[in-house]
Design an enzyme around this catalytic site. Structure first.
Site, mmCIF file in Angstrom:
data_model
loop_
_atom_site.group_PDB
_atom_site.id
_atom_site.type_symbol
_atom_site.label_atom_id
_atom_site.label_comp_id
_atom_site.label_asym_id
_atom_site.label_seq_id
_atom_site.Cartn_x
_atom_site.Cartn_y
_atom_site.Cartn_z
ATOM 1 N N ALA A 138 6.691 23.210 19.962
ATOM 2 C CA ALA A 138 6.204 23.348 18.772
ATOM 3 C C ALA A 138 5.059 22.413 18.606
ATOM 4 C CB ALA A 138 7.344 22.840 17.970
ATOM 5 N N SER A 174 5.558 7.466 17.918
ATOM 6 C CA SER A 174 4.997 7.582 16.718
ATOM 7 C C SER A 174 3.290 7.964 16.611
ATOM 8 C CB SER A 174 5.213 5.961 15.871
ATOM 9 O OG SER A 174 4.484 6.107 14.644
ATOM 10 N N LYS A 209 11.907 2.296 17.376
ATOM 11 C CA LYS A 209 11.315 3.443 16.697
ATOM 12 C C LYS A 209 11.713 3.624 15.295
ATOM 13 C CE LYS A 209 8.512 6.727 15.502
ATOM 14 N NZ LYS A 209 8.989 7.782 14.626
ATOM 15 N N HIS A 243 10.862 0.666 13.180
ATOM 16 C CA HIS A 243 9.423 1.007 12.851
ATOM 17 C C HIS A 243 9.370 1.955 11.478
ATOM 18 C CE1 HIS A 243 5.988 4.143 12.538
ATOM 19 N NE2 HIS A 243 5.350 3.310 13.220
ATOM 20 N N ASN A 244 10.198 3.102 11.587
ATOM 21 C CA ASN A 244 10.126 3.868 10.352
ATOM 22 C C ASN A 244 10.692 3.237 9.006
ATOM 23 O OD1 ASN A 244 9.367 5.706 12.284
ATOM 24 N ND2 ASN A 244 10.507 7.438 11.529
ATOM 25 N N GLU A 252 7.893 1.561 7.860
ATOM 26 C CA GLU A 252 7.018 2.566 7.314
ATOM 27 C C GLU A 252 7.529 2.828 5.976
ATOM 28 O OE1 GLU A 252 6.588 5.920 10.000
ATOM 29 O OE2 GLU A 252 7.018 7.257 8.040
HETATM 30 C C1 6PG Z 1 5.761 8.606 12.751
HETATM 31 C C2 6PG Z 1 6.576 8.981 11.604
HETATM 32 C C3 6PG Z 1 7.410 10.185 11.851
HETATM 33 C C4 6PG Z 1 7.925 10.501 10.709
HETATM 34 C C5 6PG Z 1 9.275 10.116 9.940
HETATM 35 C C6 6PG Z 1 9.131 9.634 8.765
HETATM 36 O O1 6PG Z 1 6.247 7.358 13.705
HETATM 37 O O2 6PG Z 1 4.923 9.252 13.352
HETATM 38 O O3 6PG Z 1 7.527 7.800 11.320
HETATM 39 O O4 6PG Z 1 8.434 9.857 12.804
HETATM 40 O O5 6PG Z 1 6.800 10.513 9.550
HETATM 41 O O6 6PG Z 1 10.276 10.879 10.529
HETATM 42 O O7 6PG Z 1 9.600 11.061 7.707
HETATM 43 P P1 6PG Z 1 10.199 11.276 6.460
HETATM 44 O O8 6PG Z 1 9.445 10.348 5.785
HETATM 45 O O9 6PG Z 1 10.365 12.485 6.341
HETATM 46 O O10 6PG Z 1 11.512 10.516 6.536
#
Ligand code: 6PG
Length: 479
Positions: free
Chosen positions: A11, A128, A182, A185-186, A189
């Site tokens: 994909a 990421s 990771k 990290h999210n 984020e």
């Molecule tokens: C990355 C992102 C990626 C994605 C997350 C968050 O590091 O490339 O974090 O993994 O954006 O899954 O997605 P959601 O906002 O849909 O939870």
């Protein structure tokens, strides 16, 4: 021409990663997808790339040099387990299976243990940077064995983003350590995004500036200490006009934030570890609150303050918001690194926190210059118990805290939700507090459940005979 690396699952993320791998000197990439069409499309669209297409797992394994290494890029959960099972059938001891998806780290720990029984290495690697990062250079967070890193290290370094000459990949730690990092990290984020959203909302409501004008504010912020990918793209999003209506795009997008679960994992894990990632939690909950239209509908007429936000000096207010954002961002990262530290202790990983901050400087969604300051902090004091107490951050917080308090109280006074700003400030003040009302909680717990308490003036564990004569006795420690 034996391939030195394989990719299963073609994909967008998988094919971009395969293209990235193939574009680097020395890599030949075996590619496999469950349905043949994706493989054909990829190889046809990129005749220049060194791909070795395979149409069965046997062919895939046969095309790889030993020790074989393959990166799985399929949906987390059951599809990942199915691919692992198929690869285990055709791989041999010493070979390496990498899961590059957003797997829950406890699944990675389970899979690593099961695969290890066969002598094959299993590596959970956080990747990421989205689709663009996969193609041009992501930040990569691999876990797994030291043995696997010998083979994988050079390959992953060849495709990772580069920050100040250093590839954004490091062997984070064993088994699930990469996916754990990771996940955090999210979580960071989520917090970073929510803080930016609150800043935008306050500026808009406080100054009446248009989204395009606020885009200019963010573009300017991006030249300073807030410089980051997320600030940069915020300006782009705010500047976008909707072709259909001529309105700012941000005004026609439904205000219900989605989430695929990694933020929630970060918070759930933090709760289990007893780590107060309150800013990350508020950011996650803010998305949940936004996504309950039926609750928002019946709540619209709840009483609020008479007056909205009154701003006399727009420039001064915007500078206050900038400082509040910066201070709250420091809290979010401090909380995230606290969770990594606690996770490493719980799961027996040796994680170099400075190295983690360095591999986030480029490629990933939270990439920013700011990460250098975190690396400096851990270089100076590797065992730093609270990141935000590093001298650089203390200085920044000292500069920002007045503005931070003004913004949080202005938001509260005007009835504007700023959950991430305000919870970050409460966390900060909680850490600073000489005494916390936790003492009263202990008293209450002792009252209704004889849960006991400790005293500030002597060792031991105590209980007051609340339903008796209220004298104090020494007691067994029950926590
Ligand atoms: C990355 C992102 C990626 C994605 C997350 C968050 O590091 O490339 O974090 O993994 O954006 O899954 O997605 P959601 O906002 O849909 O939870």
């Amino acid at each position: 021409n034996a391939a030195n690396i394989g990719v299963v699952g073609l994909a967008v993320m998988g094919s971009n990663l395969a293209r990235n791998l193939a574009s680097r000197e020395g890599n030949t990439v075996a590619v496999y997808n469950r349905s043949r069409s994706k493989t054909d499309e990829l190889t046809a669209a990129h005749p220049e790339a060194e791909f070795v297409p395979a149409f069965s797992y046997e062919e895939f394994a046969a095309s790889l040099q030993k020790p074989r290494a393959a990166i799985i890029m399929v949906k987390a959960g059951r599809p990942t387990d199915a691919v692992i099972d198929s690869l285990v059938e055709v791989f041999e001891p010493g070979d390496i299976i990498v899961d590059g998806g957003n797997a829950l780290f406890t699944d990675t720990i389970r899979r690593e243990k099961a695969v290890r029984e066969t002598g094959i290495n299993f590596v959970g690697a956080g990747i990421s940077g989205g689709e663009e990062g996969a193609l041009n250079g992501p930040s990569i967070m691999p876990g797994g064995s030291d043995e696997s890193w010998v083979t994988l290290g050079p390959i992953l370094k060849s495709i990772a983003a580069v920050a100040e000459g250093e590839p954004c990949v490091t062997h984070v730690g064993h088994d699930g350590a990469g996916h754990f990092v990771k996940m955090v990290h999210n979580g960071i984020e989520y917090a970073d995004m929510q803080l930016i959203a609150e800043a935008y909302d306050l500026i808009r409501r406080g100054t009446g500036k248009s989204p395009a004008e606020i885009a200019d504010v963010f573009a300017e912020w991006n030249q300073g200490e807030l410089e980051s990918y997320l600030i940069e793209i915020t300006a782009e999003v705010l500047r976008q006009t909707d072709a259909a209506t001529g309105q700012p795009l941000v005004d026609v997008i439904l205000d219900q934030a989605g989430a695929k679960g990694t933020g929630a994992w970060t918070v759930q894990t933090a709760l289990s570890l007893g780590v107060p990632v309150s800013g990350i939690a508020e950011a996650t909950f803010a998305r949940s609150l936004s996504s309950h239209p039926e609750q928002r509908e019946v709540s619209r007429d709840l009483p609020g303050p008479e007056e909205g936000l009154k701003v006399d000096d727009a420039d001064a207010f915007i500078e206050d918001v900038r400082l509040a954002l910066y201070a709250s961002k420091i809290v979010a990262y401090s909380q995230g690194f606290d969770e990594i530290r606690a996770g490493a202790a719980e799961y027996d990983w040796t994680i170099d926190l400075g190295a983690v901050s360095k591999i986030w400087r480029a490629g990933c969604i939270i990439r920013a210059q700011f990460l250098n300051r975190i690396a400096d902090a851990y270089a100076a004091e590797p065992e730093l118990p609270v990141l935000l107490t590093a001298p650089y951050f203390v200085e920044a917080l000292g500069r920002a805290q007045g503005a931070w308090r003004r913004i949080v109280s202005a938001a509260a006074g005007a009835g504007i939700p700023a959950p991430a700003f305000s919870s970050s400030l409460s966390y900060y003040d909680g850490l600073r507090a000489e005494r916390l009302p936790a003492a009263l909680i202990q008293g209450q717990r002792d009252f209704f459940g004889a849960h006991t308490y400790k005293r500030i003036d002597k060792d031991g564990t105590f209980h007051t005979l609340w339903s008796g004569d209220r004298t104090e006795i020494e007691a067994e420690d029950t926590h």
